[in-house]
Structures are given as structure tokens and as C-alpha cells.
Motif scaffolding. Sequence first.
Motif, PDB file in Angstrom:
ATOM      1  N   LYS A 199       0.842  -1.195   0.000  1.00  0.00           N
ATOM      2  CA  LYS A 199       0.000   0.000   0.000  1.00  0.00           C
ATOM      3  C   LYS A 199       0.877   1.244   0.000  1.00  0.00           C
ATOM      4  O   LYS A 199       1.906   1.294   0.681  1.00  0.00           O
ATOM      5  CB  LYS A 199      -0.935  -0.011   1.194  1.00  0.00           C
TER       6      LYS A 199
ATOM      7  N   ASP B  95       0.509   4.127   1.250  1.00  0.00           N
ATOM      8  CA  ASP B  95       0.660   4.871   2.500  1.00  0.00           C
ATOM      9  C   ASP B  95       1.722   4.244   3.407  1.00  0.00           C
ATOM     10  O   ASP B  95       2.146   4.861   4.380  1.00  0.00           O
ATOM     11  CB  ASP B  95      -0.676   5.011   3.235  1.00  0.00           C
ATOM     12  N   SER B  96       2.178   3.026   3.068  1.00  0.00           N
ATOM     13  CA  SER B  96       3.305   2.443   3.792  1.00  0.00           C
ATOM     14  C   SER B  96       4.628   2.978   3.262  1.00  0.00           C
ATOM     15  O   SER B  96       5.669   2.855   3.919  1.00  0.00           O
ATOM     16  CB  SER B  96       3.280   0.916   3.693  1.00  0.00           C
TER      17      SER B  96
ATOM     18  N   ASN C  43       3.914   7.833   4.640  1.00  0.00           N
ATOM     19  CA  ASN C  43       2.939   7.781   5.730  1.00  0.00           C
ATOM     20  C   ASN C  43       1.975   8.957   5.721  1.00  0.00           C
ATOM     21  O   ASN C  43       0.858   8.857   6.238  1.00  0.00           O
ATOM     22  CB  ASN C  43       3.661   7.734   7.084  1.00  0.00           C
TER      23      ASN C  43
ATOM     24  N   PRO D 262      -2.983  10.373   2.659  1.00  0.00           N
ATOM     25  CA  PRO D 262      -4.224  10.056   3.371  1.00  0.00           C
ATOM     26  C   PRO D 262      -5.012   8.892   2.779  1.00  0.00           C
ATOM     27  O   PRO D 262      -6.145   8.637   3.193  1.00  0.00           O
ATOM     28  CB  PRO D 262      -5.023  11.358   3.238  1.00  0.00           C
ATOM     29  N   TYR D 263      -4.434   8.194   1.812  1.00  0.00           N
ATOM     30  CA  TYR D 263      -5.153   7.121   1.125  1.00  0.00           C
ATOM     31  C   TYR D 263      -4.664   5.772   1.655  1.00  0.00           C
ATOM     32  O   TYR D 263      -3.505   5.409   1.473  1.00  0.00           O
ATOM     33  CB  TYR D 263      -4.928   7.229  -0.386  1.00  0.00           C
ATOM     34  N   ARG D 264      -5.534   5.035   2.297  1.00  0.00           N
ATOM     35  CA  ARG D 264      -5.134   3.844   3.050  1.00  0.00           C
ATOM     36  C   ARG D 264      -5.228   2.539   2.270  1.00  0.00           C
ATOM     37  O   ARG D 264      -4.656   1.538   2.690  1.00  0.00           O
ATOM     38  CB  ARG D 264      -5.994   3.732   4.323  1.00  0.00           C
ATOM     39  N   ASP D 265      -5.930   2.512   1.169  1.00  0.00           N
ATOM     40  CA  ASP D 265      -6.214   1.233   0.520  1.00  0.00           C
ATOM     41  C   ASP D 265      -5.735   1.137  -0.923  1.00  0.00           C
ATOM     42  O   ASP D 265      -6.168   0.252  -1.658  1.00  0.00           O
ATOM     43  CB  ASP D 265      -7.722   0.943   0.583  1.00  0.00           C
TER      44      ASP D 265
ATOM     45  N   THR E  26      -3.101   0.083  -3.553  1.00  0.00           N
ATOM     46  CA  THR E  26      -1.951  -0.807  -3.680  1.00  0.00           C
ATOM     47  C   THR E  26      -1.164  -0.509  -4.956  1.00  0.00           C
ATOM     48  O   THR E  26      -1.642   0.201  -5.853  1.00  0.00           O
ATOM     49  CB  THR E  26      -2.390  -2.276  -3.715  1.00  0.00           C
TER      50      THR E  26
ATOM     51  N   SER F 134      -0.419  14.709  -0.112  1.00  0.00           N
ATOM     52  CA  SER F 134      -0.228  14.446   1.316  1.00  0.00           C
ATOM     53  C   SER F 134      -0.772  15.572   2.187  1.00  0.00           C
ATOM     54  O   SER F 134      -1.314  15.319   3.274  1.00  0.00           O
ATOM     55  CB  SER F 134       1.261  14.251   1.627  1.00  0.00           C
TER      56      SER F 134
END
Length: 355
Positions: A100, A102-103, A106, A109-112, A114, A154
Motif C-alpha cells: 500500500k 501509504d506504507s 505515511n 491520506p489514502y489507506r487502501d 496498492t 499528502s
Amino acid sequence: MSKIIIIGLLVILQNGVFSQNLVTLDGLLEIHHRDGFNGNVLYSRNDSIIFKGNYGFSNIEKQIPLIDESIFDLASLSKQFTALCIVQLIEKGKLSYSTKIDSIWNALPYRDITIEHLLRHQSGLPDYMDLISKKKYWSKSTIPLNSDIIEILSKNTIPLEFYPGTKSVYSNTGYAVLASVIEKVSGMKFEEYLEVNIFNPLEMNDSRVVRRIYKQDTDPKITTGYYRKGKRNKPNYLYDKRMKLYDGIVGDGMIHSTILDLIKWKKALKNNSLISQDSKEKMFSGDSISKSTGFGFGIQISEKLGKYVLHTGSWQGYVNFLLYILDTDEFVVILSNNEYEEYGELNTLLLKYGR
């Protein structure tokens, strides 16, 4: 344009039209040149160049003729190179398709989202061109870079266009982000990674990233781009300098190459010289979402009459087309530095008279 090209291809394949006189092909392309086409074309089969031609000028004002080594802006044809770089990094264990973004950053703001969502145009990210054209997000006095796009995404609460993985919608932003992923994970500049891992190994000596306004390249083989003003085919207007705002972004475009270098690229794909067979098959295939839209990794795909992959590219007067028919090992490249209206007909001619 792509619909016209595909229709022309399917008609030719269905009618079973094969070997014709290459002199006729050259004559027909000359007619298109007189009507406004300006560019280089190549048709190969089984790794052998059957036909190639240069029609017009690298620079019309200076009357510099096109040669096989003339360098064109690939525009969105660049995306397949960006995609393959990502696949290489995945094969090296530095990423996965499920990583993902966001890894990696950090602050995003988008968490999902890939890596595979980005590759397949399934991220839902907003159009970066739209964002940097607005004073709210960017001052037009400075040319932004990919890192600036990451920062804009971001620092601002900008909603996605759709939830990741639910649609396939063509995204330049996704490929600009992928270029930044390459830089972050490899520790190399995007253009450096391409040079070390693709261009040098394949001896694609006339291929590179060129940002004409942000960082000029003085290679005399680089063509000048022209776009139409009005409805005429004649290349009567130089590329639009107002577009300099987008000249610093790479990944979705900005790779430049030649017809001769691109056949080296095709051979490398065929022979798995850069990535494994399994990875290539994934790159050349869709998923449950992209199947209807025909998106692989940096390419469009179809299996209607035998599998083929293709992509088009259009930017600043450059209109390009690349087609690779896997089943028959046929390869078509058309690189043009002006906006010629009857572009789809050229692909049809190359397939019809080259066979």
C-alpha cells in the motif's frame, strides 16, 4: 484514435490479407505524408524488420529530415517502461503487488491503494494536471516535480474519484506516483533507473527521459513536436509552451525513443530478458475489474483474435502507436511529431502490405 486502430486491425485479420508489395506500402505512406503525416514507421515479424520508413522532417522550419535514429517523445507509451521497472523491483523483493502506498509515504491520506491498483489504473487518484493548474495547490511560477505531486496529495484533503479496486479509469497520476515509488525504493532517480536497468542492457542508446523545458537536451536527433491549429492536418503550430507546467513530471510520459530502439524493447519482452515469463504474463493480462477496460500494466490488452498488447500516446504534437501481436510475433510502431488526423489508417496499411 485507438478504436479506429483496433477496428482496422480486426478487419485486416478477419479478411486474411497477407503479403503485398512493400513498394505499394511506401507509396501509400508517401500519399499520407503529402496529406500531412510526419513521422517514422516500422513493421516487424519474427524479430525481422519487414518495413521501415521516414516521412518528413525532424524539424520542419530547419528542414532537417527524419532518420531511423530520430528521437520522438513517446508520451503515454512511456507507461509500459514505468510498469516494467515496478515489476523488476517486485521480482527483487523490494515491493509486492499488494504493497500500500501509504506504507511508502505515511503522510498520504489514502489507506487502501496498492501498487497493483496503480499499475491497472484502479487507484481513483485525482488528476494531477487538474490539481497543479489551480492556485489553491500550486504556483504556476515553478515547474513541479513528482515529489511535489506527492506533497500536494499528502498535505491536502483531496477525495478519491472512486474507491480503489472498484473501477479501471485511465490515470496519469497513478503512473507519476509509480515513478516516485521507483525512486523511493531503488534509491535512484527515475531516469537513472531506466538507464541502468533497461536502456543500457538492451543497448537502447537513443532512449532516455527528456524534459524539454525543465531540463533541456541538446541532442540534434531529438525531433520537434507540432500540433494542429484548427481542423487542418498540416503541422502549422509549434508545441504549446503553456504546457511547461507539466514538463517536470515523469512516469506517465517523458520517455523518448526511436523506432529502432523500440524493436529492441519488443525483443526483450518476447525473450523475457528483463522480467520473468510469469511476470510478463501478469503484465499482459487483466483482472476481474480491468478485463472490461483492457488494462494490463502500462499497456492495453485484447484477446479477441489472438492476444495482442498495444498503447497509444499523445502529447505536445506527438501522436504515437505501438502494437505487439503475441500469437504471430508481429510488431508495429508509428511515431509522429505532428497531429495527423488519419493516423489509424497507417496501422492498417502496415499490417496489410507488410504481411
